[in-house]
Design an enzyme around this catalytic site. Structure first.
Site, short mmCIF file in Angstrom:
data_model
loop_
_atom_site.label_atom_id
_atom_site.label_comp_id
_atom_site.label_asym_id
_atom_site.label_seq_id
_atom_site.Cartn_x
_atom_site.Cartn_y
_atom_site.Cartn_z
NE ARG B 50 12.47 -32.33 32.69
CZ ARG B 50 12.90 -31.54 33.49
NH1 ARG B 50 12.88 -31.73 34.93
NH2 ARG B 50 13.62 -30.42 32.78
CB THR B 51 12.73 -38.21 28.66
OG1 THR B 51 11.69 -36.90 28.62
CG2 THR B 51 12.23 -39.40 27.99
CE LYS B 79 32.43 -43.70 13.57
NZ LYS B 79 32.47 -45.13 14.22
NE ARG B 100 12.77 -36.98 23.61
CZ ARG B 100 12.20 -36.06 24.43
NH1 ARG B 100 12.92 -34.94 24.25
NH2 ARG B 100 11.29 -36.45 25.12
CG HIS B 128 6.94 -37.96 25.32
ND1 HIS B 128 7.73 -39.02 25.56
CD2 HIS B 128 7.69 -36.99 26.22
CE1 HIS B 128 8.70 -38.81 26.70
NE2 HIS B 128 8.56 -37.59 26.88
#
Lengths: 158, 301
Positions: B50-51, B79, B100, B128
């Site tokens: 969603r974000t 890696k 994020r 957030h």
């Protein structure tokens, strides 16, 4: 009279220095933390210390005497993290020429570990940074990264 | 160092209001070319559909382009690359980074080393801020004001980062708060202390029915089973924090229901048809607000 004899007794236990710094009123259980915080293990000058000495205020205290070493205020203030009641005397020619108390710094950089295992400072090669908060005289560290608060109980010095 | 949006406390009240003003412009004219020629990186070390889609939609509607990854398994961090190296590299490819990351403080660290602005789209349970700004925009849009509102938060007050950030941000606007939650998920002391210090009235209660009638805004959050130390306690309380259609009678006419989404079962589906249900509109506002944040941080608005 009692004070005099008490003082004399202490002088016997940890002998006087000609020039240097005396760190007094360290709670006995903080002595080794103060030693590591000031990196005294890396100092090559003569150092004497005493621990578990009687103290009216603290019950049991420790004292450190370091010959020919004078600390920056920023170093001294680091001690506030663990023992804010510590007193320093600057000694010149066997005389106390200056007394210093530690001041709680506003910011603590690279000294303590953030308690939060999910904090980025515990995952990447980062110098830790904290805002210092005081809660009823206790010092707490608010991480500049994860914003979580590390209290005295969970404080681990680097 | 360029200006970033990492924590809701990075912005002053004036700056919140400025972003909201710019978002209004974007709502009036959503398709613009203000980001023409700009490349925005969306680095999602932890998935959030969603974000990410909301940010990417915001970039495309503003005329910009997007590069990035939606899952760290498709990035070089698998890696063993450090975040430090990923950020220093990607900084050279783009004009702004939206990220994020599951680790708290990751965005703050990135903002210290990156040569481009960073927008924190979630760092673990920490911050957030674009969610908070879109929540504020939604509140303003539905109530006509941010001042003197009664805001009822329901669900998980303990771990709900959207609740914590919105509480901090709305504290600038003389609110009254109600925190409706199971005892195990009460608001942490540090936030209560903050409210006490700012003389903001609040009530903690388990009585959803009482609180909802006072509300201008009802802000629902999910109560997760795994947050409970005692599963019996969860079973006993889980239904107490579900919003049902019947509970809407007797509520204020201006009341709106918000939710950061995703919803599981805490808002009954029947509520969706009510004109008090605002959670899908809220996601639409998210695009305007993100258009505003990106163009503001790039100095284009």
């Amino acid at each position: 009279m009692f004070n005099m004899s008490f003082k004399d007794e202490k002088t016997l236990k940890v002998s006087a220095i000609k020039n240097g710094t005396v760190i007094d009123h360290i709670p006995s259980n903080c002595l080794f933390k103060v030693i590591s915080l000031l990196r005294l293990d890396k100092v090559e000058n003569p150092i004497t210390f005493g621990s578990n000495l009687d103290s009216g205020k603290l019950g049991s205290k420790a004292i450190i005497k370091i010959t020919d070493v004078f600390f920056e205020d920023s170093d001294i203030n680091k001690i506030a993290l663990i023992a804010p009641q510590v007193k320093l005397s600057i000694i010149k020619d066997y005389n106390v020429v200056e007394k210093k108390v530690v001041k709680v710094p506003e910011e603590v950089v690279g000294l303590a570990k953030c308690f939060n295992p999910h904090c980025i400072s515990n995952h990447e090669d980062i110098t830790t940074r904290f805002h210092v908060l005081t809660d009823n005289g206790d010092i707490e560290l608010k991480c500049k990264y994860c914003e979580k608060i590390t209290d005295q109980e969970r404080m681990v010095l680097l | 160092m360029s200006r970033s949006l990492v924590s809701i406390t990075d912005f002053s009240k004036e700056e919140y209001l400025n972003i909201i003003e710019i978002a209004k412009e974007f709502e009036l004219q959503p398709v613009q070319d203000v980001l023409k020629g700009k490349v925005i990186a969306t680095l999602f070390f932890e998935p959030s559909t969603r974000t990410r889609l909301s940010f990417e939609s915001a970039v495309y509607r503003s005329g910009g382009n997007v590069i990035g990854f939606s899952d760290s398994s498709t990035s070089s961090s698998t890696k063993g690359e450090t975040l430090n190296d990923t950020i220093l590299t990607v900084s050279n490819y783009c004009d702004l980074i939206v990220m994020r990351h599951p680790i708290e403080g990751a965005a703050k660290f990135a903002s210290e080393i990156a040569s481009v602005p960073i927008i924190n789209a979630g760092d673990g349970s920490n911050q957030h801020p674009s969610q908070t700004l879109l929540d504020m925009y939604s509140i303003l849009k539905t109530q006509g004001t941010l001042d003197n509102l009664a805001i009822v938060f329901v669900g998980d007050m303990k771990y709900g980062r959207t609740v914590h950030s919105l509480v901090m941000a709305m504290s600038h606007f003389s609110p009254r708060f109600f925190f409706v939650s199971p005892v195990e998920l009460k608001l942490p002391d540090e936030y209560k202390l903050y409210l006490d210090n700012h003389n903001i009235p609040y009530i903690e209660t388990t009585d959803f029915g009482m609180a909802i009638r006072e509300a201008d805004i009802v802000y629902m959050t999910r109560v997760q089973r795994e947050r409970f130390s005692d599963p019996i306690e969860y079973e006993k309380t889980k239904n107490a924090y579900i919003l049902k259609y019947s509970m809407l009678s007797g509520t204020k006419s201006n009341m709106k229901i918000m939710h950061p989404l995703p919803r599981v079962n805490e808002i009954s589906r029947c509520v969706d048809k009510s004109d008090k249900a605002y959670y899908f509109e809220q996601t639409k506002n998210g695009v305007f607000v993100r258009q505003a944040i990106i163009s503001n941080l790039l100095g284009l608005k």
